[in-house]
Design an enzyme around this catalytic site. Sequence first.
Site, PDB file in Angstrom:
ATOM      1  N   HIS A   1      -7.652  -5.837   0.100  1.00  0.00           N
ATOM      2  CA  HIS A   1      -6.415  -5.092   0.321  1.00  0.00           C
ATOM      3  C   HIS A   1      -5.735  -5.600   1.595  1.00  0.00           C
ATOM      4  CE1 HIS A   1      -3.834  -1.601  -0.317  1.00  0.00           C
ATOM      5  NE2 HIS A   1      -4.003  -1.221   0.947  1.00  0.00           N
TER       6      HIS A   1
ATOM      7  N   SER B   1       0.837  -1.192   0.000  1.00  0.00           N
ATOM      8  CA  SER B   1       0.000   0.000   0.000  1.00  0.00           C
ATOM      9  C   SER B   1       0.879   1.251   0.000  1.00  0.00           C
ATOM     10  CB  SER B   1      -0.969  -0.046   1.180  1.00  0.00           C
ATOM     11  OG  SER B   1      -1.990   0.911   1.030  1.00  0.00           O
TER      12      SER B   1
ATOM     13  N   GLU C   1      -9.294  -5.537  -3.892  1.00  0.00           N
ATOM     14  CA  GLU C   1      -8.653  -4.590  -2.972  1.00  0.00           C
ATOM     15  C   GLU C   1      -9.670  -3.753  -2.196  1.00  0.00           C
ATOM     16  OE1 GLU C   1      -5.346  -4.115  -2.499  1.00  0.00           O
ATOM     17  OE2 GLU C   1      -4.307  -4.830  -4.287  1.00  0.00           O
TER      18      GLU C   1
END
Length: 518
Positions: free
Chosen positions: A434, A222, A344
């Site tokens: 995610h 991320s 995600e």
Amino acid sequence: MRAENWGGTLQRWLGVVALTSACVLASGCHDELHVKVKTGGWVTGKWHGETEEGARVFLGIPYAKPPVGELRFQPPQPAERWQGALDASEFGASCMQNPGALSAVGDLSEDCLTLNVFSPESPAKGSLPVMVFIHGGAFVAGGSNQYDGWRLAEEYGAVVVSMNYRLGALGFLSHPELDQEMMASQSGNMGLKDQQLALNWVQQNIRAFGGDPDRVTLFGESAGSMSTCVHMVAPGSQELADQFILESGVCVGGLPVNTKEQSDGIAEAMLQTFCADAPDRLACLRDVPAADLMAWGADAGIFGAGWSPTVVPESEILPAQPVQLIASGQYNMGPVIVGTNRNEWGLFQLIGAGETVSDIAGFNQLVDATYPAPLAGAIKVVYAPASDQQANYKLVELLTDQVFRCPTRGFARLLQAAGSNVWLYSFDHLPAYHAMELPYVFGNPSATLAPVLNEPVREAVQGYWSGFAYNGTPNQEALPEWPQYDAVSDQNMSLAEVSSVQQGLAQTTCDFWSSLGI
């Protein structure tokens, strides 16, 4: 622990305590848990778990001076040497942040610039690959204490390093008054400068833990992946890593890279809030409690007030937009693994940071409210749900594609065109939200992300990642062959219970976004 082992373990720990004092005085003294850091002094670590074998753990090692007082908002300064042996058995405090689903647990402090080293037992000095991890959290949350590198060290023979770096306003404040104080237009990106200093620390000290400074894999997830992407192009980072793994985030689209004007504007709004009438606004801002600075703008969504990497011309971090630097060959051309998770955006819905819809009407209404009319109409055609039951799934697909998957495909194409060796993946082990690959990367179950690990998935992910760290390619005999990426087929490795090579990753939808120049 079995009772018959307790006496030996106690004796071992007592021996380490005694060695702490003796080694400081003795020249050339060495023990697995007692290591001399060139830039600081002796550190005393601990074994992972309760045994005398396996991974050695060294936690909370300072790599910079505390960034407090006059050093708030300033570039990090290398840590001063310490006297005696540093107890490196506990994580240091995480950097200041607001409480939330993505936040680190435990103590928070401005005095947070520490790193951690996980190393195999008694490695040959300076021979092992090094894996340096940068945590995510949208540049406003997270900490190194959320990630335990013991399994990559113990079972796969890598030296793993994780770090803290300044977040939010404390790490990304950019303003002309701060430039004037620095006597150069260099404010902003202090959190990235923290990471850069930690990478320099690795170059200077990692041999003492068994790592080879010429075999450094930088990886992150991320915001940590976006940071990894920045270090690929940052002039000041070119000699600090050899290869890269980017998980769910790149720096050429999707996640925001600010212009200097944008970041200066955010800082000016903060100054107006806290110090509008102060004769010395920076001195005033340095007196504002850190918790108040972190809370400012925190209601603006997952990316907070807009704290993000900033393009600062002629800087050692981002002198231009990353896409320009890569296209012109001004980047580290080491091999790259890059990829995304299938769904995600599901995580952001799960934690209440993203809207959900229950039917086609809700999907269309949200699209109309989010995008300008011509684009909204096209999106409703490309992502049209076939039924009410599919509406939220299509919303997750839409936002996953726009923010993560399609920018990542564009990044892979850009790197391949520039001459880099690239391997593209899709983490498809459902629900594949995610961050859900992270328990498999580190091999540790997570109560929120993966309470029980699927062993074939773990073996594939850890095998590919560690193989890449060793050899500059993820391929090894025990796993399916993972071919290099090419833009013609968009071939990628689908990481699942049965991992396999797939073609044409999100081809229709990513071609749509590409046709818009996004």
